[in-house]
Write an enzyme that holds these catalytic residues in place. Structure first.
Site, mmCIF file in Angstrom:
data_model
loop_
_atom_site.group_PDB
_atom_site.id
_atom_site.type_symbol
_atom_site.label_atom_id
_atom_site.label_comp_id
_atom_site.label_asym_id
_atom_site.label_seq_id
_atom_site.Cartn_x
_atom_site.Cartn_y
_atom_site.Cartn_z
ATOM 1 C CG HIS A 182 -1.955 -1.040 1.212
ATOM 2 N ND1 HIS A 182 -3.078 -0.968 2.001
ATOM 3 C CD2 HIS A 182 -2.065 -2.206 0.512
ATOM 4 C CE1 HIS A 182 -3.841 -2.022 1.785
ATOM 5 N NE2 HIS A 182 -3.239 -2.792 0.886
ATOM 6 C CD GLU B 177 -1.838 4.586 3.114
ATOM 7 O OE1 GLU B 177 -2.954 5.115 3.181
ATOM 8 O OE2 GLU B 177 -1.607 3.592 2.369
ATOM 9 C CB CYS C 141 -6.474 -0.051 4.946
ATOM 10 S SG CYS C 141 -4.805 -0.762 4.953
ATOM 11 C CB CYS D 253 -1.977 1.822 5.969
ATOM 12 S SG CYS D 253 -1.634 1.014 4.386
#
Length: 155
Positions: free
Chosen positions: A52, A54, A82, A85
């Site tokens: 992801h 992040e 999410c 993250c």
């Protein structure tokens, strides 16, 4: 850079990611308005469900600063992080989180994280995935070793 400029950079990264085959997410980590790291989502590009924006930005910032502690840094995300993250953000000790889209916006385009948020509140034996304790005595050896270690770097 201002907060708005940093957020616009995260948003630009999310748009570029869509154009180049990644997911619609971007993240920028800054310290005192200076970009330390930036990344976009590369889950499908890297065949890595943890890639992801992040997490990618945190990994890059930690490598660049040669530390696992990003205290003093902020993260600008094109979308509310999410649960994975969010956990990474806390472990990295980032000071503040800014985001443009929220989880409801993400759910509208097929990225529904609420089921994971819900799962976190449930006892492991009641979750949708089967969780089973296996060999806990053997597993504790590393924990005991850690507790006894005098020269450890705590984190």
């Amino acid at each position: 850079m201002t907060q708005e400029e940093l957020m616009r950079r995260a948003i630009a990264l999310s748009e570029k990611s869509v154009k180049t085959g990644g997911g619609p997410f971007g993240a920028v980590i800054a310290r005192g308005g200076v970009v330390v790291a930036e990344a976009s989502n590369s889950v499908t590009i890297d065949d890595d469900p943890t890639a992801h924006a992040e997490v990618n930005a945190i990994r890059m910032a930690c490598r660049g600063l040669k530390t696992f502690d990003l205290s003093g840094c902020d993260i600008y995300c094109s979308c509310e992080p999410c649960p994975m993250c969010l956990g990474a953000i806390y472990w990295a000790r980032l000071d503040r989180v800014y985001y443009a889209n929220d989880r409801k916006d993400a759910a509208r385009i097929g990225f529904a994280d609420n089921f994971i948020y819900d799962e976190l509140m449930i006892d492991p034996d009641k979750r949708n995935k089967q969780f089973s304790v296996l060999l806990p005595e053997e597993g504790r050896r590393a924990f005991d070793m850690w507790m006894e270690k005098r020269d450890k770097t705590e984190y």
